[in-house]
Design a protein around this motif. Structure first.
Motif: not given
Length: 262
Positions: A243-251
């Motif tokens: 699970l990730a926030v695109p351009g920012k990293g993973v949860v």
């Protein structure tokens, strides 16, 4: 001289008689062996004459029925009916149930603006959470036994935002804080650094297409949940995909690895 004129008149009459005979042959059908007209069965020759007594009656050839031209209003009704049928088919095609996977979940980054104890339940917190909308959502979480109240204040989290709102001890909860959970411990999932309220959480290979509100009868979340796990490094995954926030990293979870996410 007179005899010559008589002969001429006789010859003229003979010619006229032959013409009359030929004309009658064309108008009167010849009999067949069975006494049936040589015309095809059930047909009459064009302009055939039938004799009734001493009078003659012309029999006209059969005329096929001409196609009835539809009225303008009938054509409009037919076209409208066909259009409605086409739209109905199109509607059925586009209303097919999408696949049940993590893409149906509206997972977003949120910030817990304020948290306090529920007045009517010792195990519940009441939180005001900013998920990037005009106003905060009210969220009820059963985290009192797992997370100290002071650790709830101003905390970044991942929230499931399209659950059907439900009352919990008299207070309507409008989302759910996602946590890694073991039999002994529960941790709030942490979004990657640099995340802000309203950031969307994606899973590669599962296009994000969340339901407006998850229908409890279809049990979408219950179907997806068994495949939501933290991996060996504590990264939150769905079927092994982060699970990730695109351009920012993973949860991820702070310490819990290889456990379910609820």
């Amino acid at each position: 001289m007179a005899s010559s004129n008589v002969l001429e008149r006789l010859e003229l009459r003979a010619v006229e008689a032959e013409k009359l005979i030929e004309s009658l042959k064309l108008e009167i059908p010849l009999p067949s062996q069975n006494g049936v007209s040589t015309a095809a069965c059930g047909e009459r020759l064009p302009q055939q004459k039938e004799r009734t007594g001493s009078s003659e009656v012309k029999v006209k050839p059969p005329v096929e029925d001409a196609p009835v031209e539809s009225k303008p209003e009938d054509r409009k009704k037919k076209e409208k009916k066909q259009q409605v049928g086409d739209e109905s088919k199109k509607g059925k095609a586009t209303s097919e149930e999408p696949p049940v996977d993590v893409g149906r979940l509206d997972l977003r980054v949120g910030r817990i603006v304020e948290a306090k104890r529920h007045p009517d339940a010792d195990s519940l917190y009441l939180e005001q959470v900013d998920v990037g909308e005009e106003k905060c959502r009210t969220v009820v979480s059963g985290l009192v036994k797992h997370v100290p109240l002071e650790d709830m204040q101003g905390r970044m989290a991942v929230l499931l935002c399209n659950l059907k709102p439900a009352k919990m001890r008299g207070v309507t909860s409008e989302a759910m804080v996602m946590c890694a959970s073991s039999p002994d411990k529960v941790e709030i999932l942490a979004p990657p650094g640099g995340s802000v309220p309203g950031d969307l959480v994606h899973v590669e290979g599962y296009p994000r297409a969340p339901d407006l509100v998850l229908n409890p009868k279809k049990k979408v979340f219950e179907t997806v949940a068994p495949d939501l796990l933290t991996d060996g490094a504590g990264v939150a995954t769905y079927k092994g995909v982060p699970l990730a926030v695109p351009g920012k990293g993973v949860v991820s979870a702070p310490t819990l690895a290889g456990v379910h996410i609820k």
